[in-house]
Design an enzyme around this catalytic site. Structure first.
Site, PDB file in Angstrom:
ATOM      1  N   GLU A   1      -0.605  -3.211  12.382  1.00  0.00           N
ATOM      2  CA  GLU A   1      -0.656  -4.631  12.161  1.00  0.00           C
ATOM      3  C   GLU A   1      -0.551  -5.429  13.607  1.00  0.00           C
ATOM      4  O   GLU A   1      -0.255  -6.733  13.694  1.00  0.00           O
ATOM      5  CB  GLU A   1       0.680  -5.092  11.347  1.00  0.00           C
ATOM      6  CG  GLU A   1       0.372  -4.602  10.104  1.00  0.00           C
ATOM      7  CD  GLU A   1       1.588  -4.977   8.908  1.00  0.00           C
ATOM      8  OE1 GLU A   1       2.568  -5.122   9.480  1.00  0.00           O
ATOM      9  OE2 GLU A   1       1.245  -4.998   7.869  1.00  0.00           O
TER      10      GLU A   1
ATOM     11  N   TRP B   1       0.549  -1.286   0.058  1.00  0.00           N
ATOM     12  CA  TRP B   1      -0.184   0.041  -0.055  1.00  0.00           C
ATOM     13  C   TRP B   1       0.850   1.289   0.128  1.00  0.00           C
ATOM     14  O   TRP B   1       0.174   2.547   0.065  1.00  0.00           O
ATOM     15  CB  TRP B   1      -0.957  -0.001   0.997  1.00  0.00           C
ATOM     16  CG  TRP B   1      -0.358   0.198   2.529  1.00  0.00           C
ATOM     17  CD1 TRP B   1       1.047  -0.068   3.006  1.00  0.00           C
ATOM     18  CD2 TRP B   1      -0.988   1.340   3.468  1.00  0.00           C
ATOM     19  NE1 TRP B   1       1.096   0.537   4.244  1.00  0.00           N
ATOM     20  CE2 TRP B   1       0.091   1.432   4.669  1.00  0.00           C
ATOM     21  CE3 TRP B   1      -2.128   1.651   3.777  1.00  0.00           C
ATOM     22  CZ2 TRP B   1      -0.288   2.180   5.795  1.00  0.00           C
ATOM     23  CZ3 TRP B   1      -2.278   2.307   4.876  1.00  0.00           C
ATOM     24  CH2 TRP B   1      -1.367   2.630   5.857  1.00  0.00           C
ATOM     25  N   ASP B   2       2.090   0.944  -0.006  1.00  0.00           N
ATOM     26  CA  ASP B   2       3.202   2.372   0.308  1.00  0.00           C
ATOM     27  C   ASP B   2       2.837   3.265  -0.784  1.00  0.00           C
ATOM     28  O   ASP B   2       3.261   4.497  -0.721  1.00  0.00           O
ATOM     29  CB  ASP B   2       4.455   1.872   0.186  1.00  0.00           C
ATOM     30  CG  ASP B   2       4.750   0.814   1.535  1.00  0.00           C
ATOM     31  OD1 ASP B   2       3.934  -0.323   1.249  1.00  0.00           O
ATOM     32  OD2 ASP B   2       5.592   0.990   2.352  1.00  0.00           O
TER      33      ASP B   2
END
Lengths: 1020, 1020
Positions: A711, A572-573
């Site tokens: 996370e 997703w960076d």
């Protein structure tokens, strides 16, 4: 290229700076003739190291060990006494000791000194120290260096900067011979000639000196320079000095090096993945990796009868490595003497062509300083490589390549052909090695063909003082390239048409110039090192995407093409990277978004397989868009297999939606929206609609069993079940995405609107449902308007981080630490990284509050502030992306906190603050964001509602900001200082654009100018 | 799908149309129940063929042969007497015989008739004929068909249309039973009930009948239908019925067929080329071809104990093949009886998915009409293929594929993996074959694995009257695909996620609907067959480029993906194709232009190798953009090797420049111009500048030793040297291109302007030189303002074409004919195709005269007209592209001539007017141009000077024109009739667009309407 400091003046000052902090500064500034000493003068590092006979120090190790034991036992009963052991010294700190007990300590110290007559006492600030009684204090070191350097007839003025009492030794030694500068925030007796008050002043002084000595002015901000060889930092430097062109990249490894503990040459072509199965502790796991390709850059030499070059085995007299970012060139100069007493100077330069994406080149100049005779240069293309950079992956299969063949043209060129063993991508690397030596020089080539390696040994007659130049040009072609027939023909063709190093360099540096003129920007010139790091970050962005990547089918990997962490998969960076790219090279973003569009089909299948509709994009995406995240992972601390639920981070698709919309907002590119963008938005919207449930009790829609960006919280305490409910970030983003999908449909030209409705079979009823869900999604809050990261976050326990800080180098994997200790991070209010606060990173507070309002939630500015404070205390910053989010979010609330996070983020790769992850690859997300903070956050730039909005608030530390962006075909020059904002549309399409500042709207005509005086109260 | 004519009324008229011309019309209209008879009633073709016992006719062959000999010897002495032998007849034509000599001829004829009592005399217009004395005149035939068709209880009304005297036979037979229609432009005694005056009226009648009988109205314009099986036309039909989706295409070959003289299954993926060397008569030549891939579509069956299906070996009772263009489906229905008397009905349908580019599917329904028992269905993917379609290439190596492997999932799926043997492109074809039979049906599969072929034999229990359905879905993946890992996984994945035929068809036809709504257009409904052919032409365009080709690296091959002529290489034909695409799918053009941009480097090398600068694009371009034109070619007529100088057709780069500019004019896409377009223009400009010389004497620049589009003139008479001087087309285009390159630079946003100037190192001085050359290029004229095709064209001899017309089927390779006769086409004023007149095709007369004016040449409208007339007489139309150019150019001068050229161009593929080239691939350039003529030429549409200009002049034959174009993000609906032009911008960007009509300018707002009354004097 930048001149060495002082070369113009004919006098070469020597800087000796003490203290790690100062050392970092000088390194960043790019001075190459800096010495760097440990704070106590013993462990002198860098070039000074060669002046210290470490063998002599070793004789004292026994005495030091014994003294350490004695001092520790003496200190045991005394509160606050700390014994610190360095390799060549034992210190006794008494800063925290009650004054009444200090005399007892001093006595104990004197006793130890008497017991060991080989050691002598020295005194520092509240510290006593024992060190070998040798004449090698800092003063001696300085004088010794001076003598050595001036031996050749030069006339050096040494300059010594220090803040410690032990530095007085050097100041004294320099009296009448050089300049001593003490750094102290209070007057003190000193032998130094000048005084500076803090580290910041040191920096300014150094920068001004560079400007004074260097005709090219601010060149320092364009270089990353290392003045000495440090084997254990080599892999980090390789990552930071990676050269690339958007198509491929090669790590900045020394040409003579091969993969091992110290070095790791790595060459990667964007988007070439291969899948391997591995059996690990009884499980078969499958991994897809961006493949490390044959090492084209191998080039070494040895004098007859000598050994192949290995800097670990020679005595280095001079070392300098410079990444010249302006020109995209990596240069190294080394002067060394081998065991046989042969002194040689090497200079190598390399580039990975920004003009011709399949070309790389290397130049090596060898000057025998005190010898003549034959030498052998070895050049090779080495296919015996694996993906072995990341230690924790080494248990896995890592051999991705089959060797298909190799050959030579019998003259200067050799080639090696390989194929990835699963995905069957062919790569040919052909290399031409040329020797430039005076006519009549003896040159003889012999072929070198080992399994998986092809090369040549070139014997050359060398003469003392006469430089020999060797050039290697490599053409690298993959079967996925466009406009080629077979890879071998294409490589050889390219080589045949390629000029020599100098001409390649000229075109290459030319092209870099063009790119910098578009992407570079200026900040207040008082902060040279900030500019320098920002340049480094932009440099890496430009290496990872360019016009050459437009034609590829690639995304941007979080760690770039500089290493192998996360296996080069796409995550997703890009959410952190595209905002900067959008404003400078929207064509690049467009092409990168197509990486997702091409995998829409796979995402549809993935959704269907889980019983959902629309498109479910994978958390980790490689060649074909299948989910590549693991289902289990091994905790190295506990040796246990743990379920890996990261694939529940379905929010990756929301990042894609955000990226699509941002691209559209900046460019107004309806053609993209018609062909790709709207379909992506609608299919993502559909997934989330099918993922929602209606909660009767609440009268709202909920999203259960999900993971947000944090996370640490894969689930609730006390359960093995994966997922949490109603992650605030996710729910708000889903609502926003549904609105954008509807908006995109509305904005499409009628024909395209009709086509896409037809093709996707989008009925009015379905769109109504989207709207309904968008307005009635549940968002959890607790306390007094604090947005809950997820439902129930506030019921978790608090975690005492300090307890763990001493025991672990880093707490960024607090989850693993707790798991190893039988506890679970699930139990605690502690987030790995920004989660709910991501919303304030992606949206201005105005926009976010407006959006929440539409969802039926009032959220006062005070509640926003409380939420920020709440999570500030509860975030471990286990991701480099977290600091930039905090720097951004805090910028309007807590300037100091924001600035500190910003500085941390800036340093994160250059100083590798995550305890050794950067050598596996730089962190492109954080890199891009730091640049983006300066540009968008400090200028308050937003692109929404078909307007370009500004709301500048420069941090105290920056006085002026200047950059150039592309917005709806206007090239807008933006200059902001404390009082005004000035915009100039250099050119543009036919349409004027709308500019906003705090609710006031202006029109900027093509070619027009706009000056806005900023509101007074904001100037501070 | 179109209903068969008359099905709704329950009555099935039989059309029997005589004369080739009429036959063509009915075929085009798509009637499937049309009979077609030779003009003398003997060689009845089509379904009627089954009513004639050919064995009986054979008994008379000896007598016919003898009669022929006698008649020839009798005719020998008589001028103008022509004896024509048909299989079942001998005719004696006396139209050209002096009346005084006719009696002698009649006597000779009577003698021959007496000698052969088995033959009987018949009389036609100025023709006497002997044919077998059998009762099978046209009347008998009609009655016989009627009897047969009505046997089943239907009540057919036969309709017979004829123009010959022999047709009276049929008219008489039909009195009281059906309808006879005579076609004659003058009153004549006839037994027919009605009279029509010409072929055009026949057409109108047929079309109206279709409308009357068919509930779907104009469905006929959406079908290409064949009502009978003709083995020798099969390859032509395969080409015309090719199905494709821009990514790949499969020829419309019957599923049971394999490559041979009658059939040629071919599957091609755009852009997959392979190079092979061949030794031909002592020379090694190298050819690159678009590779024919394994045949995925093989599907056949046999009843137990019977033979595999072969239509050549069974008695066909009913045959119908329909290309359903609206839905992109090819359907075939056959009812036949085999030697064992088993009657079976087959229906197969196929598609090449427009939704998922890698999918194709086939459905086969088998109904045993009068038998039961086991049958075997064979399905296979056959890799034993070569590129063998084109007879004249068959001497060359044509095996491009290595078989890598094959396999099966043990159930319904088999797969074959191949790799091109030089370019190393992998292709996997996986096919899933499913049987849909009532529960309990016996089904047993056995694997079939031969060298290079994989498949299954499926035994199925069949029952009389019960249809069995078999579906085959194929997934085809190449290693050049985006977003895949390996090709095998990707194929199997795709199959696993693919639905059955009906669901694929639904999505596919949906997508075709969307495409038609954008590309289709309406012409005056009185010309159904014109609409039909135009639809066919658009259909082929849409098959050859689509959203799926955007992501490929391909150009459009002249013959499409429908065959192997020109080996699928890319030539200049896009010049004729892009104008239509630009106005409907500019994203497609953009992507196709990138094919050239990606090969710019190769073009630069090519220029440099010949000592020029800039970019020299190849005449024939394949994988990597290297010149693929041959240097010699074999004249099949003479067996000699002749130098092939086509690579001197460097004007291909001018076509590229024109295409770039047109794209830009239509779209205003500055992003394309910044990234690619301007660089292409500048590098092409540079090439020509370096190609020019200054001629002191003339004070002008000249371009020597060049070839224009006319390939007959590779050089001057009496010399082996290649090239002519100052080809007018080239010189004017070069001047135009130089101006456009300069204009492009001027229009770029400043930053991009600066970047490109920097990157290409374009100094002011160089640009000044461009301007100077552009204004002072020499253009040759002769006579009274006639533009000379090249310098000295007027000095050549005139050629008497008539002399050769009788001896050769076609004169389009007049060069080869003359070479074989020891002469040379170089000596004559005869052009293979439009050359100088191309200028009037590419530019409006206004623009061209303006441009020539800038070059210092006045060119009066009268001189233009004279030039057109001059070349009209001297053009062989050896290229299909030539007719469209003449149709265009003549449209404002000679409407009838223009219309005839247009009709010829329309018929060129459907009727294969070039004597058998269409089966090797359709002619996309001519196809696109015919559509473009209707759209741009008849509406006078131009896009220049940032405006959309119109100047409608409909031909007499068209009353109304309606289409929809995309111009600068406006979707403009255009409707033109004789009195007015109506424009409606359905949507659009923010900017209004400028519309011009004869110098008057209007503004069309987004969403706005505009009605322009056309000038009166132009209505005729």
């Amino acid at each position: 290229m930048r001149k060495t400091l002082g070369r113009l003046s004919g006098r070469l000052p020597v800087f000796i700076v003490t203290g790690r902090g100062l050392g970092d500064i000088t390194r960043l500034i790019g001075l190459d003739n800096i010495g760097y000493a440990g704070s106590h003068g013993f462990e002198i590092e860098g070039p000074l190291g060669t002046f210290v006979d470490k063998d002599r120090g070793a004789e004292y190790l026994g005495a030091l060990d014994a003294a350490e034991r004695e001092l520790r036992s003496a200190a045991e009963g005394i509160e606050g006494a700390i014994v610190e052991r360095k390799r060549y010294g034992v210190s006794l700190h008494y800063r925290l000791v009650k004054p009444s007990e200090v005399p007892a300590l001093e006595r104990a110290f004197d006793r130890a000194a008497c017991d060991h007559p080989g050691l002598r006492k020295t005194y520092g600030k509240m510290v006593l120290e024992l060190r070998p009684d040798l004449e090698w204090g800092k003063g001696d070191a300085v004088l010794s260096i001076m003598g050595r350097l001036n031996a050749g007839g030069s006339n050096i003025v040494p300059l010594f900067i220090g803040d410690d009492l032990t530095d007085e030794d050097a100041f004294r030694a320099l009296e009448g011979r050089g300049i001593g500068i003490v750094v102290s925030d209070h007057p003190r007796p000193t032998a130094a000639s000048y005084m500076l008050s803090d580290v910041a002043e040191v920096q300014v002084l150094l920068e001004r000196l560079i400007v004074a000595f260097d005709s090219e002015g601010a060149a320092g901000s364009w270089s990353l320079t290392y003045g000495y060889y440090e084997p254990d930092k080599e892999q980090l430097r390789e990552a930071l000095c990676t050269l690339g062109n958007g198509y491929m990249a090669t790590r900045g490894s020394a040409p003579e090096s091969t993969a091992g503990d110290e070095h790791y040459p790595g060459t990667y072509i964007a988007g070439i993945y291969n899948r391997l199965e591995s059996e690990v502790r009884g499980r078969v796991i499958e991994n897809e990796s961006n493949v490390n390709l044959p090492n084209w850059s191998y080039l070494s030499f040895r004098p007859e009868g000598g050994e192949w070059l290995d800097l670990g085995k020679v005595s280095i007299e001079r070392y300098r490595q410079e990444l010249d970012m302006r020109n995209g060139v990596l240069v190294r100069e080394v002067r060394f003497t081998d065991r046989q007493g042969r002194t040689t100077t090497l200079r190598d330069r390399r580039l990975v062509s920004m003009v011709t994406p399949n070309l790389a080149a290397l130049e090596l100049t060898i000057t025998p300083e005190n010898w003549s005779g034959k030498m052998t240069v070895r050049t090779a293309v080495d296919g015996n490589v694996g993906n072995t950079l990341v230690a924790r992956y080494r248990e896995l299969n890592n051999r991705h390549l089959d060797i298909l063949g190799s050959g030579t043209d019998g003259q200067e060129t050799v080639w090696l052909e390989v194929e990835t063993n699963q995905s069957k991508v062919r790569v040919t690397e052909a290399a031409r090695t040329r020797v430039f030596a005076p006519e009549g020089t003896f040159v003889r080539r012999s072929q070198l063909e080992e399994s998986g390696l092809v090369g040549q040994d070139i014997e050359i007659g060398a003469a003392q003082g006469r430089p020999l130049r060797v050039e290697k040009v490599a053409a690298i072609r993959s079967s996925r390239d466009r406009a080629i027939s077979d890879t071998l023909t294409a490589s050889l063709d390219l080589l045949a048409h390629s000029g020599d190093f100098e001409s390649l360099l000229q075109d290459h540096s030319h092209r870099w110039g063009v790119r910098w003129s578009r992407y570079g920007f200026e900040v207040d010139p008082g902060h040279l090192w900030i500019s320098q790091i920002l340049n480094l970050h932009i440099f890496h962005l430009l290496e990872n995407t360019s016009l050459h990547s437009i034609d590829l089918d690639v995304g941007i990997a979080p760690r770039g093409l500089a290493g192998e962490a996360y296996r080069g998969l796409i995550m997703w960076d890009e959410l952190f990277i595209f905002p900067f790219l959008n404003l400078h090279g929207p064509d690049l973003t467009r092409s990168l978004l197509l990486y997702r569009y091409r995998r829409l089909q796979m995402a549809r299948w993935a959704a269907r397989e889980q019983g959902y509709q629309g498109a479910l994009f994978p958390w980790m995406s490689g060649s074909d868009g299948r989910e590549r995240a693991q289902t289990v992972h091994l905790n190295p601390l506990s040796g246990r297999w743990i379920p890996d639920n990261t694939r529940l981070e379905q929010h990756v698709s929301l990042a894609i939606a955000y990226n699509v919309w941002q691209y559209y907002q900046v460019t107004g590119d309806l053609s993209f929206m018609s062909l790709y963008g709207t379909e992506l938005l609608c299919e993502i919207a559909r997934f989330w609609v099918s993922r929602c449930q209606y909660d009767e009790a609440r009268g709202r829609y909920v999203i259960l069993k999900i993971m947000g960006p944090d996370e640490f919280h894969e689930g609730y305490p006390g359960t093995e079940e994966a997922g949490v409910d109603n992650n605030a970030y996710t729910n708000v983003m889903v609502s926003w995405t549904l609105h954008r999908a509807l908006e995109a449909l509305r904005e499409l030209p009628l024909q395209h609107h009709r086509d896409i409705r037809t093709e996707l079979r989008l009925e009015d009823q379905e769109l109504d449902r989207w709207k309904d869900i968008a307005d009635r999604l549940y968002v959890p809050f607790h306390g007094d308007g604090i947005m809950s990261q997820f439902e129930g976050y506030d019921n978790l326990k608090e975690l005492d981080l300090e307890k763990y800080r001493e025991r672990y180098c880093t707490l960024h994997r607090m989850d693993r630490i707790l798991e190893a200790e039988g506890d679970s991070i699930r139990n605690y209010r502690m987030s790995k990284q920004a989660d709910a606060l991501m919303l304030l990173y992606l949206f201005s507070e105005d926009e976010l509050r407006e959006h929440l309002g539409r969802m039926g939630y009032g959220w006062s500015p005070e509640a926003v502030r409380r939420t920020i404070e709440y999570y500030s205390k509860r975030t471990a910053h286990g991701s480099t992306l977290s600091r930039v989010v905090f720097a951004w979010v805090l910028s309007r609330y807590n300037r100091e906190g924001s600035w500190n996070h910003f500085l941390d983020a800036l340093r994160s790769d250059v100083s590798d603050i995550q305890c050794g992850t950067t050598h596996e690859g730089i962190h492109l997300g954080a890199m891009a964001s730091t640049v983006d903070i300066v540009q968008r956050c400090y200028s308050g730039l937003e692109t929404r509602g078909d307007a370009l909005l500004f709301d500048p608030r420069l941090p105290t530390e920056l006085k002026r900001l200047k950059f150039r962006i592309e917005y709806r075909r206007h090239l807008v020059e933006v200059e902001i200082d404390r009082e005004r904002m000035h915009l100039f549309s250099r050119t543009g399409g036919v349409e004027p654009i709308s500019i906003g500042y705090r609710g006031r709207m202006f029109v900027l005509e093509p070619g027009g100018e706009l000056e806005v005086l900023l509101d007074r109260e904001e100037i501070s």
